[in-house]
Scaffold this motif. Structure first.
Motif, mmCIF file in Angstrom:
data_model
loop_
_atom_site.group_PDB
_atom_site.id
_atom_site.type_symbol
_atom_site.label_atom_id
_atom_site.label_comp_id
_atom_site.label_asym_id
_atom_site.label_seq_id
_atom_site.Cartn_x
_atom_site.Cartn_y
_atom_site.Cartn_z
ATOM 1 N N GLU A 65 0.812 -1.212 0.000
ATOM 2 C CA GLU A 65 0.000 0.000 0.000
ATOM 3 C C GLU A 65 0.852 1.272 0.000
ATOM 4 O OE1 GLU A 65 -3.784 2.014 2.387
ATOM 5 O OE2 GLU A 65 -2.876 0.146 3.108
ATOM 6 N N TYR A 93 1.189 4.296 -2.948
ATOM 7 C CA TYR A 93 0.968 5.724 -2.753
ATOM 8 C C TYR A 93 2.193 6.524 -3.194
ATOM 9 C CZ TYR A 93 -3.223 4.553 -0.053
ATOM 10 O OH TYR A 93 -4.449 4.091 0.328
ATOM 11 N N GLU A 124 -5.315 -5.275 0.863
ATOM 12 C CA GLU A 124 -6.061 -5.275 -0.389
ATOM 13 C C GLU A 124 -5.310 -4.525 -1.477
ATOM 14 O OE1 GLU A 124 -9.534 -2.673 -0.548
ATOM 15 O OE2 GLU A 124 -9.040 -1.994 1.477
ATOM 16 N N VAL A 158 -5.082 -1.719 -3.241
ATOM 17 C CA VAL A 158 -5.641 -0.367 -3.152
ATOM 18 C C VAL A 158 -5.658 0.346 -4.505
ATOM 19 C CG1 VAL A 158 -5.070 -0.032 -0.734
ATOM 20 C CG2 VAL A 158 -3.360 0.489 -2.477
ATOM 21 N N TRP A 159 -4.816 -0.093 -5.442
ATOM 22 C CA TRP A 159 -4.786 0.566 -6.756
ATOM 23 C C TRP A 159 -6.030 0.288 -7.579
ATOM 24 C CZ3 TRP A 159 -1.373 -2.962 -4.797
ATOM 25 C CH2 TRP A 159 -1.449 -4.264 -5.278
ATOM 26 N N ARG A 193 -9.015 0.751 -6.375
ATOM 27 C CA ARG A 193 -10.100 1.588 -5.856
ATOM 28 C C ARG A 193 -10.472 2.706 -6.807
ATOM 29 N NH1 ARG A 193 -7.824 2.663 0.273
ATOM 30 N NH2 ARG A 193 -8.074 0.527 1.108
#
Length: 380
Positions: free
Chosen positions: A312, A316, A348, A350-351, A353
């Motif tokens: 994650e 970012y 999870e 996250v990319w 989302r």
């Protein structure tokens, strides 16, 4: 020898044939009569297009007559039906798989063909048919991805020249990768509206002087600085060096890569594309220094993200410097190969989302790696 008259049953130009004429032809078993009947029915439907779905009976009539028709008649039929909204789908699909001179008008123009039909042509038909699919206006991302997956050079060149094709960011990236071995892709990609600055920098490595100038002009980059960076890569700054014992030499290489990043940053030529290229060339340290400099992070923060049990924080950081989320999964796989399978696969994806602004990505990254600025935690 039978001479085929390629005109509708009616002898009056622009006038649909009379039903009585078609009925007479239907009772005539000769080849010429069958072919005139086929074109006569087409002319009648053009004059009075069927409403709604074409009836199964009419579709069967078309299919039966088309299968009996000679090549030249099928060619004329294809040209007449290429823009017909009422054309039976079954007949359109039969013509799309016919020999290429018959199939081309249908493949390139018929709105009856759907994605599944085009994918079938890619799988079952000849190379010429595949090229026609790749040239078709406004093909979907699904079809474009299938073309890229097949990786047939001539078909890829047709797709790259198709400015209306819906190609994803990942699809353009794969085309740039293919251009390393397929020189014919380079020119069209240089001018392609979907080429990003990061991908242009990657493409810059293996194009000739004229195309390098075009890339530099289009993206307003310093050609001399970028060429110097490419030369540094060629001389070994980015390419893997011979394996040596991890001692002071490792620190020397790390320092050399830090200096390269500083050099590119000073020249205003440090881009996300260099980070992607560094990973592909297996230079993890160059990636770390480049990501830290581009994002305004410390190298220790970047290394903390790379050692984390979840990707994650790394995502970012990458989002903060402009690495597209469609590229991140592939980048993550390559980084794990270089970094003892880290970051881990917990948490999870996250990319998936959705899009994230670079400012939000910076704040999220600093929170996850333990920023020295507590106020950032409240801002996330």
């Amino acid at each position: 020898m039978v001479l085929v008259q390629l005109v509708p049953a009616s002898r009056t130009a622009g006038v649909a044939p009379r039903p009585s004429d078609l009925l007479a032809l239907a009772h005539n078993p000769s080849t010429e009569a069958r072919q005139r009947l086929l074109l006569g029915v087409v002319a009648l439907c053009d004059a009075c297009p069927p409403t709604g779905e074409v009836s199964p009976v009419l579709s069967e009539i078309f299919l039966t007559l088309a299968r009996q028709a000679e090549r030249e008649v099928r060619r004329v039929l294809s040209e007449k039906l290429a823009h017909a909204e009422w054309a039976p789908a079954a007949l359109i699909n039969v013509l799309a798989l016919d020999e290429i001179e018959i199939a081309r008008p249908i493949i390139e123009s018929s709105s009856i063909l759907q994605d599944d039909d085009l994918l079938r042509v890619l799988i079952e038909a000849s190379l010429e048919h595949q090229i026609a699919v790749a040239r078709r206006p406004k093909i979907s991302g699904r079809v474009a991805d299938a073309v890229i997956e097949k990786a047939e050079p001539a078909v890829l060149m047709a797709l790259t020249s198709n400015r209306t094709a819906e190609i994803s960011t990942e699809g353009v990236r794969r085309l740039v990768e293919h251009s390393r071995r397929i020189a014919g892709l380079r020119g069209p990609l240089t001018r392609h509206p979907l080429l990003t600055e990061a991908l242009a920098e990657q493409l810059y490595q293996w194009v000739g002087t004229a195309l390098r100038q075009a890339i530099a002009a289009r993206f307003n980059v310093d050609e001399q600085a970028l060429a110097a960076a490419v030369q540094d890569a060629v001389e070994g700054t980015i390419h893997p060096a011979p394996v040596e014992p991890p001692s002071a030499d490792q620190g020397d290489r790390d320092e050399m890569e830090r200096r390269l990043i500083d050099k590119l940053q000073s020249a205003g030529q440090l881009r996300a594309g260099l980070l992607i290229r560094a990973v592909r060339e297996k230079r993890l340290s160059l990636f770390e220094h480049g990501l830290a400099t581009l994002g305004g992070f410390t190298v220790s923060q970047v290394r903390s993200a790379l050692a984390a049990p979840t990707p994650e924080a790394l995502y970012y950081a990458c989002a903060a410097v402009g690495i597209d989320r469609a590229v991140f999964p592939t980048l993550l796989v390559e980084l794990r190969k270089l970094n003892e399978s880290l970051p881990g696969d917990q948490g999870e994806a996250v990319w998936l989302r959705g899009a994230l602004s670079q400012g939000s990505a910076v704040r999220a990254f600093k929170v996850l790696v333990g920023s020295d600025h507590p106020e950032l935690q409240a801002a996330v």
